[in-house]
Write a protein that holds these residues in place. Structure first.
Motif, mmCIF file in Angstrom:
data_model
loop_
_atom_site.group_PDB
_atom_site.id
_atom_site.type_symbol
_atom_site.label_atom_id
_atom_site.label_comp_id
_atom_site.label_asym_id
_atom_site.label_seq_id
_atom_site.Cartn_x
_atom_site.Cartn_y
_atom_site.Cartn_z
ATOM 1 N N ASP A 9 0.807 -1.224 0.000
ATOM 2 C CA ASP A 9 0.000 0.000 0.000
ATOM 3 C C ASP A 9 0.839 1.272 0.000
ATOM 4 O O ASP A 9 0.331 2.342 -0.351
ATOM 5 N N ASP A 30 3.060 10.421 6.074
ATOM 6 C CA ASP A 30 2.410 10.670 4.789
ATOM 7 C C ASP A 30 3.323 11.440 3.831
ATOM 8 O O ASP A 30 3.499 11.048 2.672
ATOM 9 N N HIS A 67 -1.920 7.580 9.972
ATOM 10 C CA HIS A 67 -0.802 6.755 10.458
ATOM 11 C C HIS A 67 -1.293 5.627 11.337
ATOM 12 O O HIS A 67 -2.173 5.798 12.186
ATOM 13 N N LYS A 68 -0.747 4.446 11.128
ATOM 14 C CA LYS A 68 -1.032 3.289 11.968
ATOM 15 C C LYS A 68 0.296 2.694 12.386
ATOM 16 O O LYS A 68 1.149 2.406 11.544
ATOM 17 N N ARG A 93 -4.870 9.743 4.620
ATOM 18 C CA ARG A 93 -4.249 8.533 5.143
ATOM 19 C C ARG A 93 -3.837 8.771 6.598
ATOM 20 O O ARG A 93 -3.115 9.716 6.895
ATOM 21 N N LYS A 102 2.774 2.711 6.972
ATOM 22 C CA LYS A 102 1.604 1.917 7.314
ATOM 23 C C LYS A 102 0.488 2.879 7.712
ATOM 24 O O LYS A 102 0.674 3.747 8.556
ATOM 25 N N PHE A 103 -0.662 2.701 7.099
ATOM 26 C CA PHE A 103 -1.742 3.667 7.337
ATOM 27 C C PHE A 103 -3.099 2.999 7.166
ATOM 28 O O PHE A 103 -3.217 1.865 6.694
ATOM 29 N N THR A 104 -4.110 3.726 7.570
ATOM 30 C CA THR A 104 -5.481 3.309 7.353
ATOM 31 C C THR A 104 -6.256 4.507 6.827
ATOM 32 O O THR A 104 -5.798 5.652 6.924
ATOM 33 N N ARG A 105 -7.417 4.255 6.248
ATOM 34 C CA ARG A 105 -8.288 5.327 5.764
ATOM 35 C C ARG A 105 -9.672 5.130 6.356
ATOM 36 O O ARG A 105 -10.194 4.018 6.379
ATOM 37 N N ALA A 106 -10.291 6.226 6.818
ATOM 38 C CA ALA A 106 -11.657 6.137 7.311
ATOM 39 C C ALA A 106 -12.614 5.839 6.149
ATOM 40 O O ALA A 106 -13.559 5.077 6.280
ATOM 41 N N GLU A 107 -12.331 6.442 4.984
ATOM 42 C CA GLU A 107 -13.132 6.231 3.778
ATOM 43 C C GLU A 107 -12.202 6.279 2.574
ATOM 44 O O GLU A 107 -11.123 6.878 2.640
#
Length: 216
Positions: free
Chosen positions: A41, A65, A118-119, A116, A106-111
């Motif tokens: 990703d 990011d 940070h995770k 992005r 490493k990240f996540t997205r709410a939508e």
């Protein structure tokens, strides 16, 4: 050098790290690293930056990011704060080697298509990436390592590391088979998130002054 995709049950960057390579060769090799799933990703590998003759190496957690987009470590808000704190503590940022324990964002997205977020990488992911900072250490051979935050500390020193217990002290530990001196402190991003930002910043500078004294 073996080019393989790693199993998620047993992944490591080891097969992608060339032996007896300089920083330029390591950086080129790291661009093709598929040693753990984080490469899928991320925009690109973010390798360390700085001189092979640097006296101090700063090790953070992972790219953020902006680092992921630009391909350089510590170029976002946390990096700018770190440069200011280093200079105030008496360490020239341009003379330090900066890197991260984990080389992919490493990240996540709410939508979908949202910002992005940070995770934090897991200890397993940091361990998988460990051959890269080990190779950087072997080339740079710094006099001192500044450990920035809990994730970097656990990657270098094991899961029992607690930054709050040892920050601002000079430790002598074996890291990747080498005797090293280390000064742990908080990650600059934690200063930016702090409700008491000025006090958190002063604490970071105080820790970095310990590092500056250790180098003098």
């Amino acid at each position: 050098m073996v080019r393989t995709s790693a199993s998620e049950d047993a992944y490591t960057a080891g097969p992608f790290v060339p032996e007896r390579a300089g920083l330029a060769a390591l950086r080129r090799a790291a661009a093709d690293c598929r040693g753990c799933p984080l490469h899928r990703d991320a925009t690109q590998t973010v390798f360390g930056a700085g001189s092979a003759d640097a006296r101090v190496m700063l090790v953070g957690e992972q790219p953020g990011d902006q680092e992921d987009r630009q391909g350089k470590p510590f170029v976002g808000p946390a990096g700018r704060l770190l440069d200011r704190a280093l200079a105030e503590a008496g360490i020239d940022p341009s003379e330090a080697y900066v890197t991260n324990a984990v080389k992919h964002f490493k990240f996540t997205r709410a939508e979908p298509r949202k910002r992005r977020i940070h995770k934090a990488p897991t200890l397993r992911e940091a361990t998988a990436c460990g051959p890269w900072p080990a190779a950087e250490l072997a080339v740079v051979e710094p006099e001192l390592i500044v450990v920035l935050g809990a994730t970097a500390g656990k990657a270098l020193l094991g899961s029992s590391f607690r930054v709050t217990q040892v920050r601002g002290t000079v430790l002598e530990e074996e890291i990747h088979g080498r005797a090293e001196r280390l000064v742990p402190t908080v990650h600059p991003s934690s200063v930016l998130r702090s409700d008491g930002r000025e006090a958190a910043y002063r604490g970071l500078v105080s820790d970095l002054k310990v590092a500056a004294d250790a180098l003098s």
